[in-house]
Motif scaffolding. Structure first.
Motif, PDB file in Angstrom:
ATOM      1  N   GLN A  96      45.397  31.942  24.774  1.00 31.34           N
ATOM      2  CA  GLN A  96      43.991  32.212  25.046  1.00 31.34           C
ATOM      3  C   GLN A  96      43.359  32.948  23.886  1.00 31.34           C
ATOM      4  OE1 GLN A  96      41.976  31.290  27.387  1.00 31.34           O
ATOM      5  NE2 GLN A  96      43.480  30.208  28.627  1.00 31.34           N
ATOM      6  N   VAL A  97      42.065  32.768  23.766  1.00 32.44           N
ATOM      7  CA  VAL A  97      41.297  33.392  22.700  1.00 32.44           C
ATOM      8  C   VAL A  97      40.075  34.059  23.313  1.00 32.44           C
ATOM      9  CG1 VAL A  97      39.882  32.968  20.654  1.00 32.44           C
ATOM     10  CG2 VAL A  97      42.060  31.759  20.937  1.00 32.44           C
ATOM     11  N   GLN A  98      39.821  35.291  22.894  1.00 33.51           N
ATOM     12  CA  GLN A  98      38.615  35.997  23.311  1.00 33.51           C
ATOM     13  C   GLN A  98      37.777  36.285  22.073  1.00 33.51           C
ATOM     14  OE1 GLN A  98      41.782  37.350  24.574  1.00 33.51           O
ATOM     15  NE2 GLN A  98      41.422  35.812  26.162  1.00 33.51           N
ATOM     16  N   LEU A  99      36.482  36.072  22.200  1.00 33.87           N
ATOM     17  CA  LEU A  99      35.559  36.251  21.082  1.00 33.87           C
ATOM     18  C   LEU A  99      34.393  37.114  21.527  1.00 33.87           C
ATOM     19  CD1 LEU A  99      35.489  32.506  19.979  1.00 33.87           C
ATOM     20  CD2 LEU A  99      36.800  34.330  18.897  1.00 33.87           C
ATOM     21  N   VAL A 100      34.022  38.087  20.707  1.00 33.03           N
ATOM     22  CA  VAL A 100      32.913  38.980  21.033  1.00 33.03           C
ATOM     23  C   VAL A 100      31.983  39.071  19.836  1.00 33.03           C
ATOM     24  CG1 VAL A 100      32.225  41.293  21.726  1.00 33.03           C
ATOM     25  CG2 VAL A 100      34.360  40.314  22.599  1.00 33.03           C
ATOM     26  N   GLU A 101      30.743  38.641  20.023  1.00 35.77           N
ATOM     27  CA  GLU A 101      29.752  38.676  18.946  1.00 35.77           C
ATOM     28  C   GLU A 101      28.979  40.002  18.958  1.00 35.77           C
ATOM     29  OE1 GLU A 101      29.654  34.417  20.730  1.00 35.77           O
ATOM     30  OE2 GLU A 101      29.708  36.500  21.441  1.00 35.77           O
ATOM     31  N   SER A 102      28.486  40.363  17.793  1.00 31.29           N
ATOM     32  CA  SER A 102      27.618  41.532  17.673  1.00 31.29           C
ATOM     33  C   SER A 102      26.729  41.340  16.455  1.00 31.29           C
ATOM     34  CB  SER A 102      28.440  42.817  17.540  1.00 31.29           C
ATOM     35  OG  SER A 102      29.256  42.770  16.381  1.00 31.29           O
ATOM     36  N   GLY A 103      25.713  42.189  16.346  1.00 30.33           N
ATOM     37  CA  GLY A 103      24.864  42.169  15.163  1.00 30.33           C
ATOM     38  C   GLY A 103      23.503  41.528  15.342  1.00 30.33           C
ATOM     39  N   GLY A 104      23.248  40.976  16.519  1.00 29.86           N
ATOM     40  CA  GLY A 104      21.942  40.375  16.748  1.00 29.86           C
ATOM     41  C   GLY A 104      20.857  41.439  16.887  1.00 29.86           C
ATOM     42  N   GLY A 105      19.620  40.973  16.951  1.00 25.28           N
ATOM     43  CA  GLY A 105      18.513  41.905  17.119  1.00 25.28           C
ATOM     44  C   GLY A 105      17.185  41.274  16.755  1.00 25.28           C
ATOM     45  N   LEU A 106      16.191  42.132  16.620  1.00 23.83           N
ATOM     46  CA  LEU A 106      14.844  41.707  16.253  1.00 23.83           C
ATOM     47  C   LEU A 106      14.627  41.959  14.763  1.00 23.83           C
ATOM     48  CD1 LEU A 106      11.909  40.841  16.950  1.00 23.83           C
ATOM     49  CD2 LEU A 106      11.464  43.257  17.488  1.00 23.83           C
ATOM     50  N   VAL A 107      14.159  40.956  14.060  1.00 22.26           N
ATOM     51  CA  VAL A 107      13.931  41.085  12.621  1.00 22.26           C
ATOM     52  C   VAL A 107      12.643  40.352  12.262  1.00 22.26           C
ATOM     53  CG1 VAL A 107      15.331  39.052  12.077  1.00 22.26           C
ATOM     54  CG2 VAL A 107      15.017  40.844  10.346  1.00 22.26           C
ATOM     55  N   GLN A 108      11.970  40.829  11.244  1.00 22.28           N
ATOM     56  CA  GLN A 108      10.744  40.181  10.795  1.00 22.28           C
ATOM     57  C   GLN A 108      11.066  38.934   9.966  1.00 22.28           C
ATOM     58  OE1 GLN A 108       8.407  43.122   8.715  1.00 22.28           O
ATOM     59  NE2 GLN A 108       7.567  43.939  10.618  1.00 22.28           N
ATOM     60  N   PRO A 109      10.157  37.986   9.930  1.00 21.12           N
ATOM     61  CA  PRO A 109      10.364  36.812   9.057  1.00 21.12           C
ATOM     62  C   PRO A 109      10.648  37.243   7.629  1.00 21.12           C
ATOM     63  CG  PRO A 109       8.519  36.439  10.517  1.00 21.12           C
ATOM     64  CD  PRO A 109       8.911  37.870  10.717  1.00 21.12           C
ATOM     65  N   GLY A 110      11.624  36.578   7.033  1.00 22.31           N
ATOM     66  CA  GLY A 110      12.057  36.938   5.687  1.00 22.31           C
ATOM     67  C   GLY A 110      13.162  37.962   5.643  1.00 22.31           C
ATOM     68  N   GLY A 111      13.469  38.542   6.766  1.00 22.27           N
ATOM     69  CA  GLY A 111      14.499  39.565   6.833  1.00 22.27           C
ATOM     70  C   GLY A 111      15.896  38.983   6.936  1.00 22.27           C
ATOM     71  N   SER A 112      16.876  39.878   7.080  1.00 17.14           N
ATOM     72  CA  SER A 112      18.290  39.482   7.113  1.00 17.14           C
ATOM     73  C   SER A 112      19.002  40.135   8.292  1.00 17.14           C
ATOM     74  CB  SER A 112      18.988  39.906   5.820  1.00 17.14           C
ATOM     75  OG  SER A 112      18.425  39.264   4.696  1.00 17.14           O
ATOM     76  N   LEU A 113      20.032  39.472   8.738  1.00 18.16           N
ATOM     77  CA  LEU A 113      20.948  40.016   9.741  1.00 18.16           C
ATOM     78  C   LEU A 113      22.345  39.511   9.413  1.00 18.16           C
ATOM     79  CD1 LEU A 113      19.206  39.500  13.222  1.00 18.16           C
ATOM     80  CD2 LEU A 113      19.697  41.685  12.121  1.00 18.16           C
ATOM     81  N   ARG A 114      23.344  40.300   9.779  1.00 20.25           N
ATOM     82  CA  ARG A 114      24.730  39.830   9.677  1.00 20.25           C
ATOM     83  C   ARG A 114      25.360  39.887  11.056  1.00 20.25           C
ATOM     84  NH1 ARG A 114      30.102  41.814   6.358  1.00 20.25           N
ATOM     85  NH2 ARG A 114      30.090  43.484   7.919  1.00 20.25           N
ATOM     86  N   LEU A 115      25.757  38.732  11.534  1.00 25.69           N
ATOM     87  CA  LEU A 115      26.450  38.645  12.808  1.00 25.69           C
ATOM     88  C   LEU A 115      27.954  38.758  12.574  1.00 25.69           C
ATOM     89  CD1 LEU A 115      24.566  35.678  14.508  1.00 25.69           C
ATOM     90  CD2 LEU A 115      23.960  38.104  14.455  1.00 25.69           C
ATOM     91  N   SER A 116      28.619  39.401  13.517  1.00 23.94           N
ATOM     92  CA  SER A 116      30.073  39.521  13.469  1.00 23.94           C
ATOM     93  C   SER A 116      30.664  38.943  14.740  1.00 23.94           C
ATOM     94  CB  SER A 116      30.498  40.983  13.335  1.00 23.94           C
ATOM     95  OG  SER A 116      30.025  41.543  12.133  1.00 23.94           O
ATOM     96  N   CYS A 117      31.860  38.412  14.612  1.00 19.76           N
ATOM     97  CA  CYS A 117      32.583  37.873  15.762  1.00 19.76           C
ATOM     98  C   CYS A 117      34.008  38.396  15.685  1.00 19.76           C
ATOM     99  CB  CYS A 117      32.564  36.353  15.740  1.00 19.76           C
ATOM    100  SG  CYS A 117      33.627  35.574  16.971  1.00 19.76           S
ATOM    101  N   ALA A 118      34.331  39.291  16.595  1.00 18.86           N
ATOM    102  CA  ALA A 118      35.679  39.861  16.654  1.00 18.86           C
ATOM    103  C   ALA A 118      36.519  39.051  17.623  1.00 18.86           C
ATOM    104  CB  ALA A 118      35.607  41.310  17.095  1.00 18.86           C
ATOM    105  N   GLY A 119      37.654  38.574  17.132  1.00 15.61           N
ATOM    106  CA  GLY A 119      38.483  37.718  17.955  1.00 15.61           C
ATOM    107  C   GLY A 119      39.834  38.315  18.272  1.00 15.61           C
ATOM    108  N   SER A 120      40.420  37.838  19.352  1.00 15.82           N
ATOM    109  CA  SER A 120      41.788  38.198  19.704  1.00 15.82           C
ATOM    110  C   SER A 120      42.433  36.974  20.345  1.00 15.82           C
ATOM    111  CB  SER A 120      41.823  39.390  20.663  1.00 15.82           C
ATOM    112  OG  SER A 120      41.164  39.069  21.876  1.00 15.82           O
TER     113      SER A 120
END
Length: 125
Positions: free
Chosen positions: A1-25
């Motif tokens: 089995q594999v478990q995945l948990v995402e993080s890093g989302g949010g509200l950002v203005q156009p032209g901005g940046s975000l980095r999403l992470s996915c921690a797995g086990s």
């Protein structure tokens, strides 16, 4: 089995940046291709990016090429999605997903039997 948990989302203005992470086990995580999918309200889920277990192969949706970068750190069992020059059309719930072991990178959702719960990305001024 594999478990995945995402993080890093949010509200950002156009032209901005975000980095999403996915921690797995789980077993053989480092031998699985990993992908990011997204689903906007009223639209079907689509494959955004994928990276092979050896990092030799990647796939990007045409609309994100040159703006998004997928990477992975197998030692930390984590996959990242760096998103730059974000646009309102990028607004969606973003999901991390894993294939069965030793499968190649693919944009097809059917190749990914494991998926996280998703993280919301909203691009708005």
């Amino acid at each position: 089995q594999v478990q995945l948990v995402e993080s890093g989302g949010g509200l950002v203005q156009p032209g901005g940046s975000l980095r999403l992470s996915c921690a797995g086990s789980g077993t053989l995580l480092g031998r699985r291709a990993m992908g990011w999918f997204r689903q906007a309200p009223g639209k079907e889920r689509e494959g955004v990016a994928c990276i092979s277990s050896s990092e030799e192969a990647t796939y990007y949706l045409d609309s994100v090429k040159g703006r998004f970068t997928i990477s992975r750190d197998n030692a930390r069992s984590t996959v990242y999605l760096q998103m730059n020059s974000l646009k309102p059309d990028d607004t969606a719930v973003y999901y991390c997903a894993a294939t069965l072991p030793f499968r190649v990178c693919s944009s097809g959702e059917s190749e990914y039997p494991y998926r996280g719960q998703g993280t919301q990305v909203t691009v708005s001024s």
